[in-house]
Design a protein around this motif. Structure first.
Motif, mmCIF file in Angstrom:
data_model
loop_
_atom_site.group_PDB
_atom_site.id
_atom_site.type_symbol
_atom_site.label_atom_id
_atom_site.label_comp_id
_atom_site.label_asym_id
_atom_site.label_seq_id
_atom_site.Cartn_x
_atom_site.Cartn_y
_atom_site.Cartn_z
ATOM 1 N N ALA A 58 -9.974 -4.009 9.786
ATOM 2 C CA ALA A 58 -11.050 -4.255 8.824
ATOM 3 C C ALA A 58 -12.377 -4.483 9.542
ATOM 4 O O ALA A 58 -13.438 -4.042 9.074
ATOM 5 C CB ALA A 58 -10.696 -5.460 7.950
ATOM 6 N N ASP A 74 -13.483 -5.967 -0.051
ATOM 7 C CA ASP A 74 -12.506 -6.933 -0.554
ATOM 8 C C ASP A 74 -11.145 -6.655 0.078
ATOM 9 O O ASP A 74 -10.423 -5.752 -0.331
ATOM 10 C CB ASP A 74 -12.431 -6.835 -2.078
ATOM 11 N N ASP A 75 -10.795 -7.437 1.082
ATOM 12 C CA ASP A 75 -9.478 -7.345 1.724
ATOM 13 C C ASP A 75 -8.762 -8.684 1.584
ATOM 14 O O ASP A 75 -8.160 -9.201 2.527
ATOM 15 C CB ASP A 75 -9.642 -6.975 3.203
ATOM 16 N N SER A 108 0.831 -1.206 0.000
ATOM 17 C CA SER A 108 0.000 0.000 0.000
ATOM 18 C C SER A 108 0.866 1.258 0.000
ATOM 19 O O SER A 108 0.591 2.219 -0.732
ATOM 20 C CB SER A 108 -0.931 0.001 1.218
ATOM 21 N N THR A 133 -7.144 -4.731 -1.267
ATOM 22 C CA THR A 133 -6.860 -4.146 0.043
ATOM 23 C C THR A 133 -7.959 -3.145 0.404
ATOM 24 O O THR A 133 -7.932 -2.003 -0.036
ATOM 25 C CB THR A 133 -5.490 -3.434 0.063
ATOM 26 N N MET A 134 -8.922 -3.607 1.155
ATOM 27 C CA MET A 134 -10.012 -2.776 1.660
ATOM 28 C C MET A 134 -10.709 -2.003 0.542
ATOM 29 O O MET A 134 -10.970 -0.814 0.654
ATOM 30 C CB MET A 134 -9.496 -1.835 2.745
ATOM 31 N N GLN A 135 -11.027 -2.694 -0.528
ATOM 32 C CA GLN A 135 -11.787 -2.085 -1.615
ATOM 33 C C GLN A 135 -13.274 -2.357 -1.412
ATOM 34 O O GLN A 135 -13.679 -3.500 -1.196
ATOM 35 C CB GLN A 135 -11.347 -2.660 -2.964
ATOM 36 N N GLU A 176 -11.776 -11.462 4.059
ATOM 37 C CA GLU A 176 -10.499 -11.188 4.729
ATOM 38 C C GLU A 176 -9.541 -12.349 4.499
ATOM 39 O O GLU A 176 -9.757 -13.464 4.969
ATOM 40 C CB GLU A 176 -10.721 -10.988 6.226
ATOM 41 N N GLY A 184 -4.316 -5.842 10.554
ATOM 42 C CA GLY A 184 -5.183 -5.493 9.434
ATOM 43 C C GLY A 184 -6.565 -6.091 9.571
ATOM 44 O O GLY A 184 -7.576 -5.445 9.235
#
Length: 546
Positions: free
Chosen positions: A435, A422-423, A206, A408-410, A530, A431
């Motif tokens: 989340a 979506d992670d 990221s 990553t966290m979308q 996750e 994380g």
């Protein structure tokens, strides 16, 4: 039965030889794929085999059935009873049919590279040659069922054959790797960009992604793609993508054992080093947190005195390794004052708002990212941009352009227009908990967590899964665990924290899970994926996830 068996044996013999190609090829590709996923490393393969999934893979009952069937068929003719041969042989035919069905239903194939192609073809050729040689050595009989016994034993030997070829190819691969690294180093020295190295137990991808977006408005920037973070991957990126006009090279650096970050540093010679986090991620491979700390510190040790080290002030382990840097050290923080830090943080769906502090300067800023766990990576990127003399106004403008890396966290639309977080790129304890905090913001939705658990946490695995399980019970309405490897600590802690047994689903049978549970998700739900759940599950929930 004896005469019937003799009459139909030869057509069946030809058919079975043709069909046998499928399970042999399937087994070769399955084992080649596992080796490739684990990067041809014994340490990662060993860690995988310590999990329930790994044990089931290597100790598959199919292997034992193949060995037993092979031994029986090899010795059956010595008993001289064709009726007994038929009794043994016919179930073996059923076994082969089931093996073929298994390969068709659950195909496994590696990413095709020169190495996987050579390994697969060499393994198949070796098995074919061995079969011919052994069959020629066997005595001829009117009904030679013994050679089917040879086929069964060779099928059981596929793991050994594939592994032998991987080891035989290793010196050649290492020689080619050495040549590639040398060529890449020469090319990099010729172009001579500013090199920024980024490592950490989590957050490095990221940070790399955010930093490239911020810097590329002013400079020509190249960053290592996706999750490419080992020396050979970095070298291949330099050779294929680095151009003469590139001014900055951002290199993500990963490691599973000491010396691997130092090897990347030797290749690229970074002048700025960023350490996003130091934690117990991959503890099962490193062995201890102290070894992890020293390995991450290899990036700091390679920096020149004129360079800069950028560390996460919020983590004690990061502060402890600052002593290894010959270069000045700058910190970023979301909890305390630092060279770069954030205050007045407000997290809402789709956005994080905060006051950005850069030295004595401060300004209100916002990023279109999901969850406060993205903020340390943002601040790390800001610290680099600030060191490169980028004005605060340009930095803030760059923050407005940020987007999350894939997986990553979308926040996405699911199959039936329900919301999906979506992670799935990776899962680590910090994380995962962050989340879940983000998931808690959606108070008007039924909250569903889908996860296989977290990998390579070593002796801390049970502790971290129990901590996550407790938080899941506090936030979510339904927990779906897609792998049994870590299901016990997750489910036990979730139930202890108030979840009922009906709210926890543990099922590795993907088709049944899709039919019975995932198909029932509605627009009133929000799903958190996750960790690296099975591709078929991801593609069902969000068809556009690649």
């Amino acid at each position: 039965m004896n005469q019937l068996f003799i009459d139909y044996y030869w057509p069946l013999d030809i058919l079975l030889h043709v069909l046998f190609i499928l399970p042999v090829a399937g087994a070769i590709l399955r084992w080649t794929s596992v080796w490739q996923i684990k990067e041809y490393r014994w340490d990662r393969l060993k860690d995988y085999f310590s999990t329930r999934s790994g044990k089931l893979f290597i100790l598959s009952p199919w292997i034992f059935i193949e060995i037993v069937a092979g031994v029986y068929l090899l010795t059956a003719q010595a008993w001289g009873d064709s009726n007994l041969i038929a009794i043994i042989f016919l179930p073996w035919c059923v076994l082969i049919a089931l093996e073929c069905a298994r390969v068709v239903r659950r195909p496994a194939r590696p990413l095709w590279t020169t190495k996987t192609i050579i390994t697969s073809l060499a393994s198949f050729t070796t098995l074919a040659v061995l079969y011919v040689l052994i069959r020629l050595a066997l005595p001829e009989t009117s009904i030679p069922t013994s050679h089917f016994g040879v086929l069964s034993l060779l099928l059981a030997a596929v793991p050994l054959i594939v592994t032998i070829w991987i080891e035989l190819l290793r010196p050649l691969v290492n020689s080619q790797k050495k040549s590639t690294l040398h060529q890449a180093k020469i090319k990099l020295q010729k172009v001579n960009p500013i090199v920024i190295g980024i490592t950490g137990s989590f957050g490095k991808t990221s940070t790399k992604h955010f930093l490239k977006i911020i810097l590329e408005k002013r400079w020509k920037v190249l960053a290592t793609p996706k999750n490419i973070n080992v020396d050979i991957g970095v070298a291949q990126t330099i050779l294929s993508s680095l151009k003469e006009d590139h001014e900055i090279l951002i290199v993500e650096m990963g490691a599973y054992r000491p010396g691997e970050i130092a090897a990347i540093c030797n290749l690229v010679s970074p002048i700025i080093g960023v350490i996003t986090a130091v934690s117990g991620q991959h503890l099962s491979l490193f062995g201890s947190l102290e070894i992890i700390k020293k390995t991450k510190a290899e990036l700091l040790q390679c920096l020149p005195a004129s360079g800069l080290a950028i560390l996460n002030r919020d983590l004690q382990a990061c502060r402890e390794i600052a002593q290894y840097s010959p270069a000045p050290v700058h910190y970023f923080s979301v909890l305390d004052n630092a060279h770069i830090y954030a205050t007045d943080i407000v997290v809402i769906p789709h956005q994080i708002k905060f006051t950005l502090h850069i030295g004595l300067q401060r300004t209100r800023a916002q990023v279109s990212l999901n969850g406060v766990q993205a903020l340390p990576a943002v601040l790390a990127a800001v610290a680099v941009a600030n060191h490169l003399a980028m004005p605060i106004e340009e930095i803030v403008a760059g923050l407005d352009r940020l987007s999350a890396p894939a997986g990553t966290m979308q926040l996405k639309n699911g199959r039936h227009h329900y919301s999906v977080i979506d992670d799935s790129y990776n899962a680590n304890p910090d994380g995962f908990l962050a989340a879940l905090d983000y998931l808690a913001l959606f108070t008007d939705k039924r909250k569903i967590v889908i996860t296989p658990g977290m990998l390579e946490l070593g002796t801390d695995s049970d502790k971290h899964h129990r901590s996550v399980g407790q938080r899941i019970a506090e936030v979510a309405d339904l927990l779906i665990i897609t792998k049994r490897d870590f299901s016990r600590p997750l489910s036990e802690s979730a139930m202890a924290a108030g979840m009922s047994a009906e709210q926890i689903i543990v099922d590795e049978r993907i088709d049944r899970l899709i039919e019975n549970k995932l198909s029932d998700i509605t627009t009133d739900d929000i799903v958190l994926i996750e960790g690296r759940v099975q591709t078929k599950i991801r593609n069902f929930i969000v068809p556009d996830i690649s």
